[in-house]
Write an enzyme that holds these catalytic residues in place. Structure first.
Site, mmCIF file in Angstrom:
data_model
loop_
_atom_site.group_PDB
_atom_site.id
_atom_site.type_symbol
_atom_site.label_atom_id
_atom_site.label_comp_id
_atom_site.label_asym_id
_atom_site.label_seq_id
_atom_site.Cartn_x
_atom_site.Cartn_y
_atom_site.Cartn_z
ATOM 1 N N LYS A 125 13.539 -10.257 3.854
ATOM 2 C CA LYS A 125 12.166 -9.978 3.543
ATOM 3 C C LYS A 125 12.703 -11.972 2.489
ATOM 4 C CE LYS A 125 10.761 -8.035 -0.311
ATOM 5 N NZ LYS A 125 10.585 -7.404 -1.733
ATOM 6 N N GLY A 127 8.515 -4.919 -11.318
ATOM 7 C CA GLY A 127 9.369 -4.239 -11.810
ATOM 8 C C GLY A 127 8.354 -3.777 -13.325
ATOM 9 N N ALA A 152 6.026 -4.537 -4.751
ATOM 10 C CA ALA A 152 6.175 -4.506 -6.068
ATOM 11 C C ALA A 152 5.144 -3.478 -6.492
ATOM 12 C CB ALA A 152 5.938 -5.796 -6.517
ATOM 13 N N GLY A 153 4.800 -3.133 -7.915
ATOM 14 C CA GLY A 153 3.897 -2.549 -9.221
ATOM 15 C C GLY A 153 3.915 -1.241 -8.715
ATOM 16 N N ASN A 191 11.648 -0.131 -5.237
ATOM 17 C CA ASN A 191 12.304 -0.107 -5.853
ATOM 18 C C ASN A 191 12.437 0.264 -7.550
ATOM 19 O OD1 ASN A 191 15.520 -2.008 -6.080
ATOM 20 N ND2 ASN A 191 15.809 0.188 -6.495
ATOM 21 N N SER A 192 11.447 0.105 -8.576
ATOM 22 C CA SER A 192 11.748 0.512 -10.093
ATOM 23 C C SER A 192 11.598 1.904 -9.621
ATOM 24 C CB SER A 192 11.247 -0.356 -10.207
ATOM 25 O OG SER A 192 12.222 -1.860 -10.078
#
Length: 264
Positions: free
Chosen positions: A106, A167, A193-194, A215-216
């Site tokens: 990635k 994040g 993301a987001g 992830n976050s």
């Protein structure tokens, strides 16, 4: 009915995966929580920041591969923390050495530490080098449809536009650009993301994304393991809704039952 959607396997680099949820491995309290959350998510692909995680390059330190064995998970090394093409290419080559010739990566090249927005110029440079070097490149990018097209033309096997900044948990901030990317792309599109909660993931899947990486949203939840399971169901629900095709939106009410033949 020509507009009926039929499901197709989620395939990357010649491999087919059952889960359309990809998860990161950072930001958890410890490795045990990492293991439990990823297990609960049902994910088969886990992404690892090579510059921040021990994959064996630091002997004597805890090795992430001890809790996420490569015979159970597809490890997706990423270039988080890289701010130019040279760093990103070097990091991918290190990952290939550490993972015995593993070519799936990635790519992310960031512009600055405050926004973590992708530097698309350096990303394109790195992508071209890595593709020529035999890597299967999944690429984190902005939600610019033109850049997404250029990355696919450069040979990337999947484009991964952000929903919101890394994040932030803001969800899909620009669904219109994402829709254009989805309509035009000839390679799989994954939101990256987001995402903040299950409904964000569901919306991405309802729009037609092949998968979602996060992830976050899991690691920063009050109960990460429970949120991981919620995300697993959200991805499935969103995919099923996309295939089913939602009803059209209408300005005015429409009776659920027919009006003809009412008892008077």
């Amino acid at each position: 009915m020509s507009n009926v959607r039929s499901d197709k396997p989620f395939t990357l680099a010649g491999r087919t995966f059952q889960s359309r949820l990809l998860v990161g491995t950072g930001k958890y309290r410890d490795m045990e929580e990492t293991r439990l959350a990823i297990e609960a998510s049902g994910a088969e692909i886990v992404t690892v920041a090579v510059r921040r995680t021990n994959l064996g390059q630091n002997p004597g330190e805890p090795n992430l591969l001890d809790v996420l064995p490569p015979d159970r998970y597809t490890i997706l090394p990423n270039t988080a923390g890289c701010y130019d093409a040279v760093e990103a290419v070097r990091t991918c080559r290190l990952a290939r050495e550490l993972l015995d010739g593993h070519n799936l990566v990635k790519l992310e090249v960031l512009a600055d530490q405050k926004t973590l927005f992708p530097n698309v110029i350096e990303t394109l440079k790195a992508a071209e080098v890595l593709v020529k070097d035999g890597f299967d490149v999944m690429v984190y990018t902005s939600d610019d449809p033109i850049i997404a097209r250029q990355l696919a033309e450069a040979g990337c096997i999947a484009v991964m536009p952000l929903a919101g900044l890394i994040g932030t948990g803001l969800g899909i901030c620009n669904p219109y650009n994402l829709q254009i990317i989805l309509e035009e792309s000839k390679v799989p599109v994954l939101v990256d993301a987001g995402v903040g909660t299950a409904s964000d993931a569901t919306i991405a899947m309802e729009m037609g994304c092949e998968a979602v990486l996060m992830n976050s949203a899991i690691a920063h939840a009050q109960q990460p393991v429970l949120m991981a399971e919620a995300m697993k169901h959200a991805i499935v629900a969103g995919r099923m809704a996309y295939l089913a095709g939602r009803m059209p939106k209408k300005l005015y009410a429409s009776a659920s039952s027919p009006l003809e033949g009412l008892i008077k």
